[in-house]
Design a protein around this motif. Structure first.
Motif, mmCIF file in Angstrom:
data_model
loop_
_atom_site.group_PDB
_atom_site.id
_atom_site.type_symbol
_atom_site.label_atom_id
_atom_site.label_comp_id
_atom_site.label_asym_id
_atom_site.label_seq_id
_atom_site.Cartn_x
_atom_site.Cartn_y
_atom_site.Cartn_z
ATOM 1 N N SER A 226 0.811 -1.222 0.000
ATOM 2 C CA SER A 226 0.000 0.000 0.000
ATOM 3 C C SER A 226 0.842 1.269 0.000
ATOM 4 C CB SER A 226 -0.957 0.004 1.193
ATOM 5 O OG SER A 226 -1.966 -0.961 1.027
ATOM 6 N N PRO A 227 1.844 1.415 0.889
ATOM 7 C CA PRO A 227 2.642 2.643 0.874
ATOM 8 C C PRO A 227 3.324 2.885 -0.469
ATOM 9 C CG PRO A 227 3.022 1.426 2.899
ATOM 10 C CD PRO A 227 2.242 0.524 2.000
ATOM 11 N N GLU A 228 3.825 1.812 -1.078
ATOM 12 C CA GLU A 228 4.504 1.939 -2.367
ATOM 13 C C GLU A 228 3.547 2.423 -3.453
ATOM 14 O OE1 GLU A 228 6.273 -1.193 -5.632
ATOM 15 O OE2 GLU A 228 6.862 -1.499 -3.538
ATOM 16 N N VAL A 229 2.336 1.852 -3.484
ATOM 17 C CA VAL A 229 1.378 2.233 -4.515
ATOM 18 C C VAL A 229 0.849 3.646 -4.280
ATOM 19 C CG1 VAL A 229 -0.817 1.651 -5.604
ATOM 20 C CG2 VAL A 229 0.743 -0.169 -4.943
ATOM 21 N N GLU A 230 0.644 4.015 -3.030
ATOM 22 C CA GLU A 230 0.178 5.369 -2.722
ATOM 23 C C GLU A 230 1.220 6.407 -3.144
ATOM 24 O OE1 GLU A 230 -1.081 5.594 1.349
ATOM 25 O OE2 GLU A 230 -2.300 3.765 1.158
ATOM 26 N N GLU A 231 2.486 6.108 -2.891
ATOM 27 C CA GLU A 231 3.550 7.017 -3.321
ATOM 28 C C GLU A 231 3.614 7.077 -4.839
ATOM 29 O OE1 GLU A 231 6.444 9.667 -3.749
ATOM 30 O OE2 GLU A 231 5.372 9.227 -1.887
ATOM 31 N N PHE A 232 3.387 5.953 -5.493
ATOM 32 C CA PHE A 232 3.370 5.918 -6.955
ATOM 33 C C PHE A 232 2.274 6.831 -7.494
ATOM 34 C CE2 PHE A 232 1.683 4.206 -10.927
ATOM 35 C CZ PHE A 232 2.834 4.085 -11.691
ATOM 36 N N ALA A 233 1.097 6.766 -6.893
ATOM 37 C CA ALA A 233 -0.014 7.618 -7.347
ATOM 38 C C ALA A 233 0.343 9.094 -7.193
ATOM 39 C CB ALA A 233 -1.273 7.285 -6.560
ATOM 40 N N ARG A 234 0.992 9.440 -6.104
ATOM 41 C CA ARG A 234 1.413 10.833 -5.911
ATOM 42 C C ARG A 234 2.435 11.247 -6.954
ATOM 43 N NH1 ARG A 234 0.751 9.426 -0.346
ATOM 44 N NH2 ARG A 234 2.876 8.625 -0.241
ATOM 45 N N ALA A 235 3.405 10.382 -7.202
ATOM 46 C CA ALA A 235 4.456 10.698 -8.164
ATOM 47 C C ALA A 235 3.894 10.829 -9.575
ATOM 48 C CB ALA A 235 5.533 9.609 -8.132
ATOM 49 N N GLU A 236 2.839 10.090 -9.883
ATOM 50 C CA GLU A 236 2.222 10.142 -11.208
ATOM 51 C C GLU A 236 1.266 11.318 -11.352
ATOM 52 O OE1 GLU A 236 2.410 7.907 -14.067
ATOM 53 O OE2 GLU A 236 4.293 7.445 -13.041
#
Length: 360
Positions: A226-236
């Protein structure tokens, strides 16, 4: 018939689809007249036998629990530490052992462990898989041999009634409001191959947000990724269009109001979340991986699409632009579940295997 079920995951655990599979299976077995005892490692249930701790301790103490119970059949739903006590009990006391595989293997076994695991599996009366593709992948990646195998598909969860009040509370709680369209992805944060698929879905949402400014993707479950995907969404730059809910008690609530159910993953068994969306008559966009094509027939009861953002976005846009097609796909999906994926059928298959076991 006395049935002992050994598993890593039981009620109140992070077992996801495996936990749901087993709870529904046990319910149907009991309804069919079986006396079922559950021995589990993670979760909470005062009516069953919890053995927390490491795998070796679990294996030893499970054997003791089996001797106390004296089952006719042991149904195994976990790794070596679940299968070892079942085989040991069979050799000591005699019974039928059925091993079920639920998740796709990610890496090869060492030669020493493969030999050990193969020895255990050779003592099983039957080995089952939750999809045909899972059987193929397990043989391919782990290089194991199976004497007698069957496919034991999951059933779809019962369709729960959802009230307008529950929908309103959910929308308010997670800041969705009256935004449309709503896409839903259930439980794609617990395993690496699922999380990678979710990332591609987030990229697809980014491609759609200009045409659909109110679009929102609801992604459930608090998994290890979850933390990795949430950070990915922010970066995108997509965080404004993705809502991460964490774990939720009633998936039927977001399913009831989502416009499209999206199951974009790079691997899987045959996900129960997908069957639940089918049972609720939702139009589905999913990847043609693992056991998914065994339930979804492209263009008939859902859309299968490669895990490429442009392809995913194109199919979502197509369904949003063609509501009659989306509605037809959902109706066909519901019909497929009624005909092929019920817990009654699953329990019947297991009971037949339990009765047909051969001691080897």
């Amino acid at each position: 018939m006395k049935v002992a079920l050994i598993t890593n995951y039981w009620k109140e655990s992070q077992g996801g689809g495996i936990r749901v599979y087993l709870q529904n299976l046990v319910r149907e077995l009991v309804a069919s007249g079986a006396d079922v005892r559950v021995i589990f490692r993670e979760g909470s249930d005062p009516d069953e036998t919890c053995i927390p701790g490491g795998q070796r301790l679990f294996a030893v103490r499970s054997l003791s629990a089996l001797r106390d119970y004296g089952p006719d059949v042991i149904s195994v739903h976990g790794g070596w530490h679940c299968l070892f006590p079942a085989v040991a009990y069979k050799l000591l006391c005699g019974c039928t052992v059925v091993q079920t595989f639920h998740t796709e293997p990610e890496e090869a076994l060492t030669d020493r462990f493969r030999l050990f695991y193969q020895t255990l599996l050779n003592r099983c009366d039957h080995v089952t898989f939750v999809s045909e593709r899972l059987r193929e992948r397990t043989i391919e990646v782990w290089n194991l041999k199976f004497l007698r195998t069957e496919i034991t598909y999951a059933g779809a969860p019962e369709v729960a009634a959802v009230t307008p009040g529950e929908v309103a509370v959910f929308r308010e709680r997670f800041g969705i409001g009256d935004r449309r369209p709503v896409l839903l992805a259930l439980g794609l944060t617990a395993l690496k191959y699922k999380a990678e698929g979710l990332k591609q879905l987030i990229r697809a949402v980014n491609l759609l947000k200009e045409k659909y400014p109110g679009i929102v993707l609801v992604a459930t479950r608090r998994g290890v990724f979850s933390p990795e995907v949430e950070e990915f969404a922010r970066a995108e730059g997509a965080s404004g269009h993705v809502v991460f809910t964490g774990d939720i008690e009633a998936p039927a609530v977001p399913l009831s109001f989502c416009d499209i159910y999206t199951h974009i993953t790079l691997g899987d068994g045959l996900p129960i979340a997908l069957l639940e969306a089918m049972a609720m008559g939702k139009p589905i966009v999913a990847t043609p991986v693992a056991g998914i094509p065994e339930a979804i027939r492209d263009g008939e009861n859902g859309i299968l699409v490669p895990p490429e953002p442009a392809e995913i976005a194109g199919m979502i846009d197509y369904l949003l632009e063609n509501p009659s097609v989306a509605r037809s796909l959902g109706e066909n999906a519901r019909r497929t579940v009624d005909e092929r994926f019920t817990w009654e059928k699953s329990a019947e298959k297991f009971l037949a295997l339990f009765s047909d076991g051969r001691r080897v």
